[in-house]
Scaffold this motif. Sequence first.
Motif, PDB file in Angstrom:
ATOM      1  N   UNK A 155    -106.253 -32.861  46.745  1.00 58.86           N
ATOM      2  CA  UNK A 155    -105.646 -33.069  45.571  1.00 58.86           C
ATOM      3  C   UNK A 155    -105.495 -31.371  45.098  1.00 58.86           C
ATOM      4  N   UNK A 156    -104.298 -31.590  44.123  1.00 60.66           N
ATOM      5  CA  UNK A 156    -104.007 -30.253  43.870  1.00 60.66           C
ATOM      6  C   UNK A 156    -105.023 -29.779  42.677  1.00 60.66           C
ATOM      7  N   UNK A 157    -105.000 -28.294  42.616  1.00 56.04           N
ATOM      8  CA  UNK A 157    -105.980 -27.705  41.844  1.00 56.04           C
ATOM      9  C   UNK A 157    -104.882 -27.415  40.279  1.00 56.04           C
ATOM     10  N   UNK A 158    -105.262 -28.107  39.455  1.00 56.23           N
ATOM     11  CA  UNK A 158    -104.183 -28.127  38.161  1.00 56.23           C
ATOM     12  C   UNK A 158    -104.602 -26.824  37.232  1.00 56.23           C
ATOM     13  N   UNK A 159    -105.684 -26.184  37.563  1.00 52.63           N
ATOM     14  CA  UNK A 159    -105.638 -24.797  36.994  1.00 52.63           C
ATOM     15  C   UNK A 159    -104.981 -23.875  37.609  1.00 52.63           C
ATOM     16  N   UNK A 160    -104.185 -24.166  38.819  1.00 51.03           N
ATOM     17  CA  UNK A 160    -103.660 -22.995  39.411  1.00 51.03           C
ATOM     18  C   UNK A 160    -102.090 -23.176  39.783  1.00 51.03           C
ATOM     19  N   UNK A 161    -101.275 -23.737  38.621  1.00 57.01           N
ATOM     20  CA  UNK A 161    -100.038 -24.086  38.683  1.00 57.01           C
ATOM     21  C   UNK A 161     -99.210 -22.914  38.336  1.00 57.01           C
ATOM     22  N   UNK A 162     -98.219 -22.801  39.234  1.00 63.01           N
ATOM     23  CA  UNK A 162     -97.238 -21.751  39.045  1.00 63.01           C
ATOM     24  C   UNK A 162     -95.613 -22.196  39.490  1.00 63.01           C
ATOM     25  N   UNK A 163     -94.778 -21.607  39.099  1.00 63.26           N
ATOM     26  CA  UNK A 163     -93.423 -22.044  39.317  1.00 63.26           C
ATOM     27  C   UNK A 163     -92.648 -20.782  39.763  1.00 63.26           C
ATOM     28  N   UNK A 164     -91.565 -20.985  40.418  1.00 60.18           N
ATOM     29  CA  UNK A 164     -90.373 -20.033  41.039  1.00 60.18           C
ATOM     30  C   UNK A 164     -89.205 -20.428  40.591  1.00 60.18           C
ATOM     31  N   UNK A 165     -88.191 -19.765  39.860  1.00 60.13           N
ATOM     32  CA  UNK A 165     -86.809 -20.149  39.670  1.00 60.13           C
ATOM     33  C   UNK A 165     -85.909 -18.782  40.192  1.00 60.13           C
ATOM     34  N   UNK A 166     -84.874 -19.167  40.730  1.00 67.83           N
ATOM     35  CA  UNK A 166     -84.178 -18.158  41.367  1.00 67.83           C
ATOM     36  C   UNK A 166     -82.569 -18.408  40.527  1.00 67.83           C
ATOM     37  N   UNK A 167     -82.103 -17.216  40.429  1.00 68.58           N
ATOM     38  CA  UNK A 167     -80.637 -17.087  39.961  1.00 68.58           C
ATOM     39  C   UNK A 167     -80.671 -17.940  38.482  1.00 68.58           C
ATOM     40  N   UNK A 168     -79.837 -18.611  38.165  1.00 65.81           N
ATOM     41  CA  UNK A 168     -79.685 -19.148  36.963  1.00 65.81           C
ATOM     42  C   UNK A 168     -80.798 -19.999  36.505  1.00 65.81           C
ATOM     43  N   UNK A 169     -81.478 -20.806  37.460  1.00 61.48           N
ATOM     44  CA  UNK A 169     -82.448 -21.519  37.272  1.00 61.48           C
ATOM     45  C   UNK A 169     -83.862 -20.618  36.750  1.00 61.48           C
ATOM     46  N   UNK A 170     -83.769 -19.500  36.732  1.00 59.88           N
ATOM     47  CA  UNK A 170     -84.622 -18.515  36.672  1.00 59.88           C
ATOM     48  C   UNK A 170     -85.016 -18.470  35.232  1.00 59.88           C
ATOM     49  N   UNK A 171     -83.987 -18.599  34.225  1.00 63.46           N
ATOM     50  CA  UNK A 171     -83.887 -18.874  32.909  1.00 63.46           C
ATOM     51  C   UNK A 171     -84.591 -20.037  32.452  1.00 63.46           C
ATOM     52  N   UNK A 172     -84.252 -21.064  33.141  1.00 67.87           N
ATOM     53  CA  UNK A 172     -84.837 -22.245  32.788  1.00 67.87           C
ATOM     54  C   UNK A 172     -86.428 -22.409  33.258  1.00 67.87           C
ATOM     55  N   UNK A 173     -86.713 -21.697  34.219  1.00 67.77           N
ATOM     56  CA  UNK A 173     -88.163 -21.521  34.276  1.00 67.77           C
ATOM     57  C   UNK A 173     -89.155 -20.874  33.487  1.00 67.77           C
ATOM     58  N   UNK A 174     -88.340 -19.715  32.766  1.00 65.41           N
ATOM     59  CA  UNK A 174     -89.015 -19.243  31.658  1.00 65.41           C
ATOM     60  C   UNK A 174     -89.227 -19.971  30.510  1.00 65.41           C
TER      61      UNK A 174
END
Length: 62
Positions: free
Chosen positions: A1-20
């Motif tokens: 089971x995933x630890x929902x208290x430790x969610x992180x995301x990564x965005x590269x290039x133009x997707x970086x703006x969307x991840x922000x």
Amino acid sequence: MADTGRIGILGHSRAGGGTIIFAAEHPEVAALVVWNGGSPPPRTIQDGAAEPTLREQKDDAG
């Protein structure tokens, strides 16, 4: 089971703006990495005025 208290995301290039934006709108995201981020998503025009930025929305909220 995933630890929902430790969610992180990564965005590269133009997707970086969307991840922000995604991280700003989802408080469960605890970490954000933008690698070689591109330009921000375009601001739309509604009723003759530009849509407020996230910072403007936060400032208006108090």
